[in-house]
Write an enzyme that holds these catalytic residues in place. Sequence first.
Site, PDB file in Angstrom:
ATOM      1  N   GLU A  22      58.572  35.222  23.281  1.00 56.42           N
ATOM      2  CA  GLU A  22      58.002  35.621  24.632  1.00 56.42           C
ATOM      3  C   GLU A  22      57.534  37.073  24.378  1.00 56.42           C
ATOM      4  O   GLU A  22      56.633  37.506  24.695  1.00 56.42           O
ATOM      5  CB  GLU A  22      59.147  35.617  25.719  1.00 56.42           C
ATOM      6  CG  GLU A  22      59.423  34.188  26.267  1.00 56.42           C
ATOM      7  CD  GLU A  22      60.291  33.395  25.435  1.00 56.42           C
ATOM      8  OE1 GLU A  22      60.616  32.295  25.795  1.00 56.42           O
ATOM      9  OE2 GLU A  22      60.762  33.924  24.512  1.00 56.42           O
ATOM     10  N   HIS A  63      68.783  29.080  33.616  1.00 57.64           N
ATOM     11  CA  HIS A  63      67.359  28.521  34.172  1.00 57.64           C
ATOM     12  C   HIS A  63      67.143  28.308  35.797  1.00 57.64           C
ATOM     13  O   HIS A  63      66.305  27.534  35.855  1.00 57.64           O
ATOM     14  CB  HIS A  63      67.090  27.315  33.441  1.00 57.64           C
ATOM     15  CG  HIS A  63      67.121  27.202  31.792  1.00 57.64           C
ATOM     16  ND1 HIS A  63      68.242  27.477  31.244  1.00 57.64           N
ATOM     17  CD2 HIS A  63      66.219  26.971  31.190  1.00 57.64           C
ATOM     18  CE1 HIS A  63      68.091  27.237  29.862  1.00 57.64           C
ATOM     19  NE2 HIS A  63      66.805  27.262  29.817  1.00 57.64           N
TER      20      HIS A  63
END
Length: 339
Positions: A66, A135
């Site tokens: 990322e 998540h």
Amino acid sequence: MSQQASEREVTMSRAMVDAIATEMRENDEVFYMGEDVADYGGIFDSTQGLLDEFGHDRVMDVPISETAYIGAATGAAMEGMRPIAELMFTDFLGVCFDQIYNAMAKHTYMSGGQVSVPMVLTTAVGGTYNDAAQHSQTLYGTFAHLPGMKVVVPSNARDAKGLMHAAIRDDDPVVYMFHKRLMGLGWMPAPEGPKTAVPEEDYEVPIGEAEVKREGADVSIVTLGLHVHRALAAAETLADDGVDAEVIDLRSLVPLDREAILDSVRKTGRLVVVDEDYHSFGLTGEISALATERAWDDLEAPPERVASPDVPIPYSRPLEQEFLADSEDIADAANRVTE
């Protein structure tokens, strides 16, 4: 063309993709990059069908880094392109925090306005499907707290398309946070409400304008994302008990439509703020403070805050359901301020 002929009912994911495709057709500088966004079409259908039309040069699968690809998107934006970079889960903010907060958000300021960063950072938020503590967060307050970038959160397909057009065209970085439960996925059904009629032509929903989803006179319920729909369900329950609730969909956190909130609170005299983010140091506290600082004389009761407990989100389905606020929790809060 009639309104019926120019609109069709679509899911939130389809509305987002339609806006992205239109912008990519009209501007070769727009491209999309992220993990599983090309061949897979986005794990939440956020890019479904784009690869077929635009190819791998403009819809790019990236390695699981990322920091690298959000940094690349920031650099591309500074050079005049308009990238859309997808952070698959907002929980992964911590992996690339420096590129978001110190690069994407600050380069315009630190260059004295000589450099623009016209990019969109899309990211999936929210729980309700048992994906555990790493998540399932929303982290609205975290992004909104960091200066230099706009933050939008659509709750339905019409707004999702209009906000995406506005975000891609904006010369500032925009964080576009979409709730997984609202996307209309076959394996994670949405509640009633986010699938709406959407104009086929392109249009913008102005960033920074809230919307009154339900008019009311007794209590203002201010919320966003998934909890717009839970607040509307709570309002129906409250109406059966003689409480007339007004529901405000913020749609944008930065800029925050403070006047829309204050107008509603001054009318009803009571406030409930609902957020899927954590209770402490977040959106519910900010809006409660706004009301007490600027509408103190209009308040008939202290504001009520409905948010997630300050603990990691449980994996267990019964525990997660207990963790996340539902329409009953919202109705209970509204009843407390109207007693």
